[in-house]
Design an enzyme around this catalytic site. Structure first.
Site, PDB file in Angstrom:
ATOM      1  N   PRO A  97       8.730  -9.524 -11.351  1.00  0.00           N
ATOM      2  CA  PRO A  97       9.675  -9.302 -10.733  1.00  0.00           C
ATOM      3  C   PRO A  97      11.201  -8.075 -11.207  1.00  0.00           C
ATOM      4  O   PRO A  97      12.116  -8.250 -10.395  1.00  0.00           O
ATOM      5  CB  PRO A  97      10.806 -11.003 -11.076  1.00  0.00           C
ATOM      6  N   ARG A 162      -2.888  -4.143   5.776  1.00  0.00           N
ATOM      7  CA  ARG A 162      -3.090  -3.640   7.537  1.00  0.00           C
ATOM      8  C   ARG A 162      -2.994  -2.673   7.939  1.00  0.00           C
ATOM      9  O   ARG A 162      -3.056  -2.029   9.069  1.00  0.00           O
ATOM     10  CB  ARG A 162      -1.883  -5.032   7.617  1.00  0.00           C
ATOM     11  N   ASP A 177       3.665   3.924  13.774  1.00  0.00           N
ATOM     12  CA  ASP A 177       4.735   4.177  12.406  1.00  0.00           C
ATOM     13  C   ASP A 177       5.748   4.792  13.907  1.00  0.00           C
ATOM     14  O   ASP A 177       7.012   4.923  13.256  1.00  0.00           O
ATOM     15  CB  ASP A 177       3.977   5.571  12.724  1.00  0.00           C
TER      16      ASP A 177
END
Ligand SMILES: Nc1nonc1C(=O)NC1CCNCC1
Length: 254
Positions: A97, A162, A177
């Site tokens: 975190p 991906r 894109d």
């Protein structure tokens, strides 16, 4: 692209090694995911990898030495795979975190690496001396606390895999894109043509690809402005998108 994940729960990673696009990328040899268990680098009979924190307080802390040996081995394996072992080409990434929040820009940047070594913490955390000596960058998947770094590591690997051109294919990654980065996605429809008395928007049935592209972009703009004004403020349209925006009704202007 090479991934080494350092985790005391290597079995968790079947979730991306055995299913879907990520599994296909592994099976086609486009991606390698190796799991390295720090317990294999312990010297005691209990294969201990955690201890009570100095200074007291709740929970346990992961010890530096087994993790250091595991990272050294991961680097050797990455090198054998063909990676250059430095922060620019194959960084050691700690999921926490306290890290930089993961976003699409960061995913795209990581997809250029030759490899990544992902360090998955458990318990209260990892001895700071290991982090300062071995970790190149920290990444967070959001401002909440999980029980382990394994799911964040899988989120990072899934999103990076991906985006690999050899995985997405040129057409899809080109579309990805030019029209999607920076805006929320448009609505999607498939058969049947009518569901719950709701027909598919006519433009999608027209076969007019330019009109369909404009409709989808308009939907993205409307959704992004309504749901994520922060993304809309940061959005920088291409020349073509700017021309389309100029023609949109007033409430769709930038
Ligand atoms: N959010 C997060 N993004 O990356 N890692 C995250 C996380 O919550 N890690 C846990 C923190 C407490 N110790 C176990 C791991």
């Amino acid at each position: 692209m090479y991934f080494a994940v350092i985790s005391i729960f290597p079995e968790m990673f079947t979730a991306i090694r055995d299913f879907g696009i990520t599994a296909r990328a592994c099976n086609e040899g486009k991606v390698t995911i190796e799991c390295i268990n720090p317990r294999d680098y312990t010297a005691d009979n209990y294969r201990r990898i955690d201890e009570r924190p100095y200074g007291g307080g709740p929970g346990m802390v992961m010890m530096a030495e087994p993790l250091a040996k595991a990272i050294d081995d991961a680097r050797s394996r990455a090198q054998a795979y063909g990676c250059r072992i430095d922060a620019a080409h194959c960084p050691v990434v700690y999921l926490s975190p306290q890290g930089r929040q993961l976003d699409e820009g960061g995913v795209l940047a990581m997809s250029k690496y030759e490899g990544m070594i992902l360090l998955c913490g458990r318990y209260e955390g990892i001895d700071e001396r290991l982090l300062s000596q071995y970790v190149d960058t920290e990444i967070s998947i959001g401002d909440y606390v999980l029980t382990g770094g394994e799911l964040p590591a899988m989120v990072v690997m899934d999103s990076v895999i991906r985006r690999l051109p050899e995985v997405m294919g040129d057409a899809q990654s080109a579309e990805q894109d030019s029209f999607v980065d920076g805006l929320l996605d448009c609505p999607h429809y498939t058969k049947p043509h009518v569901f719950a008395d709701m027909p598919v928007p006519e433009v999608l049935m027209s076969g007019h690809h330019a009109n369909i592209a404009k409709w989808r972009f308009t939907q993205q703009v409307q959704r992004t402005k309504a749901r994520r004004p922060d993304l809309w403020q940061a959005f920088r349209p291409s020349a073509e998108q700017a021309a389309w925006l100029k023609k949109m009704p007033k409430d769709n202007d930038a």
